[in-house]
Design a protein around this motif. Structure first.
Motif, PDB file in Angstrom:
ATOM      1  N   LEU A 120       0.848  -1.187   0.000  1.00 41.47           N
ATOM      2  CA  LEU A 120       0.000   0.000   0.000  1.00 41.47           C
ATOM      3  C   LEU A 120       0.882   1.235   0.000  1.00 41.47           C
ATOM      4  O   LEU A 120       1.847   1.318   0.764  1.00 41.47           O
ATOM      5  CB  LEU A 120      -0.908   0.011   1.238  1.00 41.47           C
ATOM      6  CG  LEU A 120      -1.745   1.267   1.450  1.00 41.47           C
ATOM      7  CD1 LEU A 120      -2.814   1.394   0.370  1.00 41.47           C
ATOM      8  CD2 LEU A 120      -2.396   1.273   2.829  1.00 41.47           C
ATOM      9  N   ILE A 121       0.559   2.197  -0.872  1.00 44.99           N
ATOM     10  CA  ILE A 121       1.320   3.445  -0.973  1.00 44.99           C
ATOM     11  C   ILE A 121       0.442   4.591  -0.479  1.00 44.99           C
ATOM     12  O   ILE A 121      -0.530   4.960  -1.147  1.00 44.99           O
ATOM     13  CB  ILE A 121       1.759   3.712  -2.423  1.00 44.99           C
ATOM     14  CG1 ILE A 121       2.554   2.521  -2.966  1.00 44.99           C
ATOM     15  CG2 ILE A 121       2.578   4.994  -2.505  1.00 44.99           C
ATOM     16  CD1 ILE A 121       2.750   2.565  -4.464  1.00 44.99           C
ATOM     17  N   PRO A 122       0.730   5.172   0.682  1.00 47.63           N
ATOM     18  CA  PRO A 122      -0.050   6.320   1.153  1.00 47.63           C
ATOM     19  C   PRO A 122       0.286   7.577   0.352  1.00 47.63           C
ATOM     20  O   PRO A 122       1.313   7.635  -0.339  1.00 47.63           O
ATOM     21  CB  PRO A 122       0.401   6.484   2.619  1.00 47.63           C
ATOM     22  CG  PRO A 122       1.142   5.225   2.956  1.00 47.63           C
ATOM     23  CD  PRO A 122       1.729   4.745   1.666  1.00 47.63           C
ATOM     24  N   PRO A 123      -0.549   8.606   0.410  1.00 47.31           N
ATOM     25  CA  PRO A 123      -0.259   9.863  -0.283  1.00 47.31           C
ATOM     26  C   PRO A 123       1.088  10.442   0.151  1.00 47.31           C
ATOM     27  O   PRO A 123       1.457  10.374   1.327  1.00 47.31           O
ATOM     28  CB  PRO A 123      -1.417  10.776   0.142  1.00 47.31           C
ATOM     29  CG  PRO A 123      -2.515   9.848   0.516  1.00 47.31           C
ATOM     30  CD  PRO A 123      -1.845   8.652   1.106  1.00 47.31           C
ATOM     31  N   GLY A 124       1.816  10.985  -0.831  1.00 50.40           N
ATOM     32  CA  GLY A 124       3.079  11.642  -0.530  1.00 50.40           C
ATOM     33  C   GLY A 124       4.262  10.724  -0.345  1.00 50.40           C
ATOM     34  O   GLY A 124       5.339  11.187   0.027  1.00 50.40           O
ATOM     35  N   THR A 125       4.108   9.434  -0.612  1.00 48.76           N
ATOM     36  CA  THR A 125       5.198   8.469  -0.434  1.00 48.76           C
ATOM     37  C   THR A 125       5.915   8.237  -1.763  1.00 48.76           C
ATOM     38  O   THR A 125       5.302   7.800  -2.730  1.00 48.76           O
ATOM     39  CB  THR A 125       4.662   7.129   0.098  1.00 48.76           C
ATOM     40  OG1 THR A 125       4.031   7.338   1.358  1.00 48.76           O
ATOM     41  CG2 THR A 125       5.793   6.129   0.276  1.00 48.76           C
TER      42      THR A 125
END
Length: 313
Positions: free
Chosen positions: A87-92
């Motif tokens: 999972l890639i959160p925002p801003g990563t």
């Protein structure tokens, strides 16, 4: 009760749908949460070797069903095999590497979540808080011991039968809510550099290099990094010695150098292409940075047969 149930990856059948075709998208409001499902699609990157470092303002779930790929979160490349997901959160910051002649088969789900502007009654369960907890997710690779792949396959089935119906969108919500229940101890790898000062500078650099508009939306940049703009501006200045806007101007001036060297486009058009607001503003910045005007720089190259790189002052 948990929404996820153990299921071995080999028990999951693979759906025959067109790669990169958006299977569903739409918007839902759940209690105090405004959820936007951007897309659910099948990923088979045939012919592509890599996706360079980038970041975005939405969540992205990637699940591999067949084959393998490699991903990095600002550090070394990690192997993701069939039956694993991340999972890639925002801003990563992240980047991918593929096998162009033997691509993996996987699913990509993207979504955004915001808090509703209206006040919610006291003591009301906060769906937003439950969904927003994923913003603190530390990037890692997970083995699917929970049946997440089966939930995703069910989403495809519903989307194929009824498109972006409420039932199909609610099935996606079930997937997202299920992920919020996962224990962080289950990840087999954690990128410790993600929140470092170096990583912050890299994220800002990627964003500024990607932005082509006249005015950089610095508040959107800060939001994608889960920071206020004031805090980001102070931290960036402390770490780099420059302001964010100064760095943006430098990037745009460097773009213009290549256009002056390699094209015959009018200088006014170059100012427009590089995102500088006017010819006079562009000329003023250029001369301050390089000690000559854009015209003088181009003319000196014509006289000498090649355009030298101006000395910075």
């Amino acid at each position: 009760m948990s929404l996820l149930h153990p299921r071995h990856p080999h028990e999951i059948s693979f759906l025959g749908v067109q790669p990169y075709q958006t299977m569903l998208s739409g918007n839902l409001t759940l209690n105090d949460a405004a959820l936007e499902i951007i897309d659910l699609l099948l990923e088979i990157p045939a012919g592509f070797a890599q996706c360079p470092p980038h970041l975005h303002t939405w969540y992205e779930l990637n699940y591999v069903f067949e084959g393998h790929m490699q991903t990095s979160f600002g550090g070394s490349l990690l192997d993701i095999h069939a039956g694993e997901f991340f999972l890639i959160p925002p801003g990563t910051e992240h980047a991918h590497t593929y096998e162009p002649h033997d691509p993996h088969k996987g699913v990509c789900l993207r979504w955004k979540v915001d808090r509703k502007s209206e006040d919610t009654p006291a003591n009301t369960f906060s769906t937003y808080e439950q969904l927003h907890v994923l913003s603190n997710w530390k990037p890692g690779v997970y083995a699917d011991e929970f049946g997440l792949g089966q939930l995703l396959m069910t989403c495809f089935e519903k989307a194929k039968g009824s498109g972006s119906s409420i039932a199909a969108l609610l099935q996606i919500v079930q997937v997202i809510l299920a992920i919020t229940e996962l224990s962080p101890e289950r990840k087999r790898w954690i990128e410790t550099e993600t929140n470092s000062d170096h990583a912050l500078l890299r994220k800002v650099e990627i964003y500024l290099n990607d932005d082509q508009s006249y005015e950089v939306d610095v508040h959107r940049l800060a939001a994608s990094l889960h920071m206020s703009y004031g805090h980001l501006a102070r931290k960036y200045k402390k770490l780099s010695g420059h302001t964010i806007m100064d760095r943006m101007s430098q990037i745009r001036l460097e773009r213009s150098l290549e256009l002056l060297r390699c094209t015959d486009q009018p200088i006014q058009e170059i100012a427009y292409i590089t995102g500088l607001s006017s010819l006079s503003y562009y000329s003023r910045l250029f001369k301050k940075k390089y000690g000559m005007s854009p015209k003088e720089y181009r003319d000196s190259g014509k006289e000498k047969g090649a355009v030298p790189l101006p000395h910075r002052i």
